[in-house]
Every structure is written in C-alpha cells, then in structure tokens.
Design an enzyme around this catalytic site. Sequence first.
Site, short mmCIF file in Angstrom:
data_model
loop_
_atom_site.label_atom_id
_atom_site.label_comp_id
_atom_site.label_asym_id
_atom_site.label_seq_id
_atom_site.Cartn_x
_atom_site.Cartn_y
_atom_site.Cartn_z
N VAL A 62 8.96 -42.58 51.11
CA VAL A 62 9.52 -43.90 51.41
C VAL A 62 8.50 -44.87 52.01
O VAL A 62 8.76 -46.07 52.06
CB VAL A 62 10.72 -43.82 52.37
CG1 VAL A 62 11.89 -43.12 51.71
CG2 VAL A 62 10.34 -43.15 53.68
N TYR A 63 7.35 -44.37 52.47
CA TYR A 63 6.38 -45.27 53.08
C TYR A 63 5.87 -46.26 52.03
O TYR A 63 5.23 -45.87 51.05
CB TYR A 63 5.20 -44.50 53.66
CG TYR A 63 5.51 -43.61 54.84
CD1 TYR A 63 6.74 -43.66 55.49
CD2 TYR A 63 4.56 -42.70 55.32
CE1 TYR A 63 7.02 -42.83 56.56
CE2 TYR A 63 4.83 -41.88 56.39
CZ TYR A 63 6.06 -41.94 57.02
OH TYR A 63 6.33 -41.12 58.09
N ALA A 64 6.18 -47.53 52.27
CA ALA A 64 5.79 -48.61 51.35
C ALA A 64 6.25 -48.31 49.92
O ALA A 64 5.55 -48.62 48.95
CB ALA A 64 4.28 -48.83 51.40
N GLY A 65 7.42 -47.69 49.79
CA GLY A 65 7.98 -47.42 48.47
C GLY A 65 7.14 -46.52 47.60
O GLY A 65 7.13 -46.65 46.37
N GLY A 66 6.42 -45.58 48.22
CA GLY A 66 5.57 -44.66 47.47
C GLY A 66 4.11 -45.05 47.45
O GLY A 66 3.25 -44.25 47.04
#
Length: 339
Positions: A62-66
């Site tokens: 989930v960090y920065a959407g991958g």
Amino acid sequence: MRMRQLGRSGLFVSELCLGTMTFGGGDEGIWGHIGRLDQPAADALVRTALDAGINFFDTANVYAGGESERIVGQSLKNLGVARDDVVVATKVLGPMGAGPNARGASRSHILSQAKQSLARLGLDHIDLYQIHGFDKAVPIEETLEALDTLVRHGHVRYLGLSNWAAWQIMKAVGIAELRRLAPILSLQAYYTLVGRDLEREIAPMLLSEGIGLMVWSPLAGGYLSGKYDGEGQAADGRRANFDFPPVDRTRGGGVIEAMRKVAGEKGCTVAQVALAWLLHQEVVTSVIIGAKRPEQLADNIGAVEVKLSTDDLAALDAASRLPAEYPGWMLERQGAYRS
C-alpha cells in the site's frame, strides 16, 4: 551493526531495518505527506544503509500504491546488490483496488497481492511476508493457510504479522501449530519511549513464544527526533502535516527532558537516545528507521554506537513508564511470594 535472529528461525537480520514508506509518494494524499522520494534519492538511502551494514529492508504493497515496492526493487538492481545479501520484507492487507475483494487478509487477496508484490519488487521470493493488520471479516485459518501455500510454493520464506493484539497473535500461533502450517516468526508493532503500551500484554507474549519484534515509527512520527518540545511544537517536521502516531503530550514533556539530559551526557542526539533505548530492550529484534536524506539516516544509524548505562536506562524508565493497570498490579502483588 549487529545481526539478530528473527524469532525462532535461522534468518539473521540487522538490528536496524530501512523502512521505505518515504519512497514514491505523490503531491497529494497521505504518502505525499510522509515522503516523495524518487529513484535517485531512494538509491542514496539504500546505499547509505548497505554501507552501514544494514541487510534488512521493509516496505508494503500500500505504500504509495505499490510505488515503494517498485523503487526498492529497482534500487537493489541499480546498486548491484546480490539477492542473498539482503532480507526484503513487505506487507499485505490494505485496499489495492475499488472492489470488496481487493483488500483484507482473504486467501484471494493474499495470493493475488503476493504475485503483484513480487512483480513490483522484481524478485523471485519475498523473505518476510507480513499481514499488515487484523481482518475481523476473515477467519484466521483462511489467512494462515494462504500464507502456508506461499511458503510451500517458494514465493515466501518467512511469515510475520503487524499491528495485531496479543490474543490474536496467540490464536494464530496455536492454529498454525495445530494444523502444521508455516509458523509466525515476527510481529511489526509500534513501540517508543512515549508509547510503551506494548509492554502490558504483547511484549511478554513475544518473549514467551520466541517471536521477533520489528519496531515501526521508533521516533513516534518525529516527536522524539529532537525537533519538538513536550507540546509537539516545532518549526518543521512531518507531524506538522501528519500528526501520527498519537502521543500523550502531558507525559511527553518529561520524557523529552530526560532524553535531552542523557543525550547531553553521552554527546549524541535525542533521536539516537530514542533508538538506543529500543535496542537495549530484550524484546526488540530490529528497529525500522526511515529517512528522507542520507545525513538523517546516518544520524539514526549512529544509535548502534550509543551505550546506555544502568543509570541512563533507569532515568528514561522513570520518565516514561506506564501507570499501573489491572491485572498487572494484581499479578505483581500476588506474585511477590516468588520473589
């Protein structure tokens, strides 16, 4: 940089772990507030970590959407890092799409996201795969069996949890043992001098069961960085835009005062005292440190050289210890006959 065994496994990780939540954020949303490091900036941090002896890197889908995972994998390639020289950890749970099945700890979501995380990282296996939080909608059995499938297929080597309560962890441990599934080896959790709640139930359980602890946000979202006073006031810093994790500021002032005294006596920074205190705790395996600049990361790494005396630890404990709470005070009273 010392190496420590992760739980009851043969895997050794550095006592400091590079957290990569600052990698890849955009101009808007939570990740932009936390960090917007591009590939060259991330490469500089990864290089600084490697040069200091850090072999442990933590990210999440989930960090920065991958994007964080992608940047981490590319950094390892850019720097020519041998796969067996690093331990790469990532996590799964949060929403990665609009639908109801594109989130959580279901078999469907776990298996799908593991494949996507491997693709973004550019790796053939994940060293430590962690469930990022507890999913009350999914039976723990389903989650553990999905994780076991990944281990048996060679996509994942070891398993961990993050942000679970003590009873939830013990239930997972018991189910895994009963069904002969791959064991839970680690927990990633919040633990600081201004956030010692974990000591009530979770820490004793981890020590009892031989489960390793990875500490996230060891500076309490920058509150213990030395920039802030007890009220959380500072000229700059992440908390100006993202006030997390929560801190009891009525107690925080005394903690920061005690830390500054120790830092002055040791000739180190306040942040190094916060990290060194964690490294002196028996329950801690590795402390996750994040940064936006190599010099900031280097300062944090310096904490491994800070040796706290018995008096230092006593002073920090006196300023930060938790108030007595049931059943702790009753267990202590009734257990006095064993002293």
